[in-house]
Enzyme design. Structure first.
Site, PDB file in Angstrom:
ATOM      1  N   ASP A  68       0.885  -1.168   0.000  1.00 48.46           N
ATOM      2  CA  ASP A  68       0.000   0.000   0.000  1.00 48.46           C
ATOM      3  C   ASP A  68       0.926   1.222   0.000  1.00 48.46           C
ATOM      4  OD1 ASP A  68      -1.386   2.228   0.793  1.00 48.46           O
ATOM      5  OD2 ASP A  68      -2.377   1.295   2.510  1.00 48.46           O
ATOM      6  N   LYS A 101      -2.661  12.347  -2.900  1.00 44.61           N
ATOM      7  CA  LYS A 101      -1.606  12.616  -1.907  1.00 44.61           C
ATOM      8  C   LYS A 101      -0.300  13.019  -2.585  1.00 44.61           C
ATOM      9  CE  LYS A 101      -3.421   9.015   1.161  1.00 44.61           C
ATOM     10  NZ  LYS A 101      -4.200   9.699   2.176  1.00 44.61           N
TER      11      LYS A 101
END
Lengths: 305, 401
Positions: free
Chosen positions: B193, B219
């Site tokens: 991840d 992000k």
């Protein structure tokens, strides 16, 4: 919990205008419910408000913010008490204004935010020594009554012919007498205001007119001509309404109603009158030219008795 | 264009930073530079057509721009081929795609770490109803990954290991290369991840030998609702489709269909072309700044904050004391104070925007009976001056509250 009680009505009112506050109002309600069942508030609304306020205070004084954070529960409880008290006083003020035309009650003449200029409560004040025991004035036999002499209720008015506020009350009183025709009458009693020009002399003149059976006409004329009143005009009015001049002049010169006028003023002072106009409807006292609804509220309740 | 890294110069590209705020919530969402915003606008203003369906010139331009973005993303993780880059909506979708497409069967085991975002926990927990087993690998007390525990836990039944690359709780980066080595020796696959890692680390999927890497655009300066799943080509080819429909097939009959090739096989329905093009531009921007510079700036700020605040006895941090192991994340609690309150006070006193709570990693916090934390997460456009203001405000709270 304390905060939720405060927040709920505030957000509920703001929620009428904005969706954002509606959500906060629902959160306050949930928070209140959770506290009522001894569970912590899930939404965190109370803590959110607490930290938002203390954060803003921290900009100026970290010490004060810290103290506020630690004693928040007590501070918000005090805030709630103040809020409830002010809510009570506001409600009482609104009720008094609606009922008596002044936030403070029928007898009061203090500041009222709904009547900032104090139009409903202004009286011509005079220096009166405080009295220890109030004696409610009664109808004076022999003094003239305006309206049905057999009416159930008599309004006793302490007024001054030279007082602008007494004049202002005139149309209101006439409306009251018209509305309660037959049931309510008026006894006008002079209350001497020393610093008013011709306050005493015009009262004397009205009594002299009464001798000749023309009291009501003279009484009305005195108010009509209040702004331009002068001693010679008192005679001119007498002439205009058909009074016999010689007797009127003799009456004025004899000063024979002095005791009557003093006695009226004294009755007012004993009744707690501090200025004109002041009205008595049985034991209820009304100070200032209050609106029609004030008189109506009191008369209606007195008629029911 | 940025020549040599300078945070103050970079800030001029971010319109949100012109407001009087100190933005320390980058682990949740990075801000967007004007270049990305303009690329998105350009798509809508000049060529907002379909790709892969129509053949006119606008459609060709979209197809070309999407391909360029895919190439940028390939380069940012150093993948071998463009087909290994699958566009998704976010990291969560990428993980769900793998969980539902690698053919897990009853009795198969999945190993995850004890500090996983809900997005890397729930897709696996959900599969337990099919008889699959989820094993949790306990980490060290300082939040770092414990390879010994992992070696003990892995078995021949372990089909896949799915671990966070860089934790969003404490910023600790896990040893993905070591994990891959152990897993591959065991015949297991590895999914990383990479939501927090890709925006500020030089990730080389070839060097790491990771099988899958899922990450999000929002992000890493990209638009919201964009993400990528990297997968080794040979694995992706073998995998079953996850969401199917338009663009995932070459031909259909009433009773059969022919599957598209990679990467379209996994990109069902009309794609967020503007988002994908914007994400490509974000990669170009990151390349110009340099991922090395980004990491360096994050570590510099975290070191400054850690050096000052760790002296304070009232402050407890999550993760190791060494700021060098926590990338751009400083996650902490003040003794006796609720983290939400601390975060709110920081916002209201000096406009310092942090995140508070369990950061979608409830399982880790619950197992340790920690109510949450305040998380300050820095990115390359944050400055030392901002870090000093943050330190000052936290110290004021510790002293006064």
């Amino acid at each position: 919990m304390v905060l939720c009680i405060v927040a709920l009505p505030v957000f509920a009112i703001l929620g009428i205008f904005s969706l954002r506050y509606r959500k906060l109002a629902v959160e306050s309600l949930h928070c209140l419910f959770r506290t009522a069942i001894f569970r912590p508030c899930r939404s965190g609304l109370d803590e959110n408000i607490k930290s938002s306020i203390t954060g803003k205070v921290m900009k100026y004084s970290p010490k004060a913010a810290g103290a506020m954070y630690r004693h928040y529960r007590i501070l918000s409880l005090l805030f709630l008490i103040v809020l409830l008290l002010s809510a009570y006083w506001t409600a009482a003020g609104v009720y008094n204004y609606w009922k008596y035309g002044n936030c403070n009650g029928p007898e009061e003449t203090g500041f009222c935010m709904f009547d900032p200029a104090g139009e409903n409560s202004r009286i011509s004040e005079t220096d009166v020594d405080s009295i220890t025991q109030v004696v409610i004035p009664k109808v004076e036999n022999g003094d003239p009554l305006i309206g049905n002499p057999n009416a159930e209720i008599t309004i006793i008015e302490f007024g001054c012919y030279a007082c602008p506020f007494t004049k202002k009350a005139e149309p209101i009183i006439n409306e009251v007498l018209e509305h309660y025709k037959g049931k309510v009458n008026l006894q006008f009693r002079t209350f001497y205001i020393p610093n008013h020009n011709l306050s005493y002399t015009s009262a004397l003149a009205a009594n002299c007119a009464m001798e000749q059976g023309k009291y009501l006409e003279y009484h009305k004329k005195l108010f009509e001509m209040q702004e331009s009143m002068a001693k010679d005009k008192l005679f001119a009015i007498a002439d205009s309404i058909g009074l016999e001049q010689k007797n009127f002049t003799l009456c004025m010169e004899s000063n024979r109603y002095r005791q009557e006028i003093d006695s009226d003023s004294l009755a007012g002072i004993h009744g707690g009158v501090r200025g004109t106009p002041t009205f008595f409807i049985n034991s209820q006292r009304i100070a200032g030219p209050k609106p029609f609804r004030t008189f109506k509220t009191i008369i209606d309740s007195e008629l029911k008795k | 264009m940025i020549f040599g890294f300078d945070a103050n110069k970079a800030r001029k590209d971010f319109p949100v930073l012109s407001k009087d705020i100190i933005y320390f919530d980058n682990a949740c969402m990075s801000l967007k530079p004007l270049q990305v915003i303009e690329r998105i606008n350009e798509y809508y203003k000049e060529y907002s057509a379909c790709a892969g369906r129509s053949a006119h010139k606008l459609a060709s331009r979209v197809e070309n721009e999407v391909a360029k973005s895919r190439e940028e993303l390939r380069k940012i993780v150093n993948a071998k081929k463009q087909e290994e880059i699958i566009f998704t909506r976010n990291t969560t979708e990428g993980i769900n795609l793998v969980a539902n497409s690698i053919g897990l069967r009853k009795g198969d085991e999945v190993i995850i770490s004890d500090k996983e975002h809900n997005s890397n926990l729930l897709p696996w927990l959900k599969l337990r109803k099919n008889g699959m087993i989820v094993k949790i690998c306990p980490g060290n007390s300082d939040g770092t990954f414990n390879l010994e525990n992992f070696e003990k836990l892995i078995s021949k039944k372990t089909k896949i290991v799915s671990v966070v690359f860089t934790s969003n709780v404490d910023g600790v980066t896990n040893p993905i290369k070591g994990i891959c080595k152990i897993a591959h020796d065991n015949g297991s696959l590895v999914l990383a991840d990479g939501a927090q890692a890709v925006p500020s680390h030089e990730v080389d999927v070839g060097g790491l030998d990771v099988d899958f890497l899922a990450f999000s655009g929002h992000k890493m300066l990209g638009p919201t609702g964009t993400g990528v799943l990297y997968g080794k080509k040979k694995l992706l080819e073998k995998m079953d489709q996850f969401i199917i429909g338009g663009e995932t097939v070459t031909n259909t009959n009433y009773d059969s269909y022919e599957m598209e090739e990679l990467p379209m096989k996994f990109e069902a329905g009309l794609q967020d072309y503007a988002g994908i093009i914007g994400l490509g531009e974000a990669c170009r921007y990151l390349k110009r700044v340099g991922l090395g510079s980004i990491k360096k700036q994050e570590l510099k700020l975290n070191a400054l904050i850690s050096r000052e605040l760790l002296k304070n006895e009232k402050i407890r941090i999550l993760g190791p004391g060494d700021a060098g192991q926590r990338s751009g994340i400083f996650s902490f609690n003040i003794k006796g104070m609720n983290p939400h309150n601390v975060s709110k006070i920081l916002e209201n006193s000096r406009n310092i925007l942090t995140r508070s709570g369990m950061h979608c990693v409830h399982s880790w916090f619950n197992s340790r009976k920690i109510g949450g934390s305040v998380r300050a997460s820095m990115y390359f456009y944050n400055t030392e001056e901002e870090a000093e203001i943050f330190v000052g405000e936290v110290q004021k709270i510790c002293k006064a509250f």
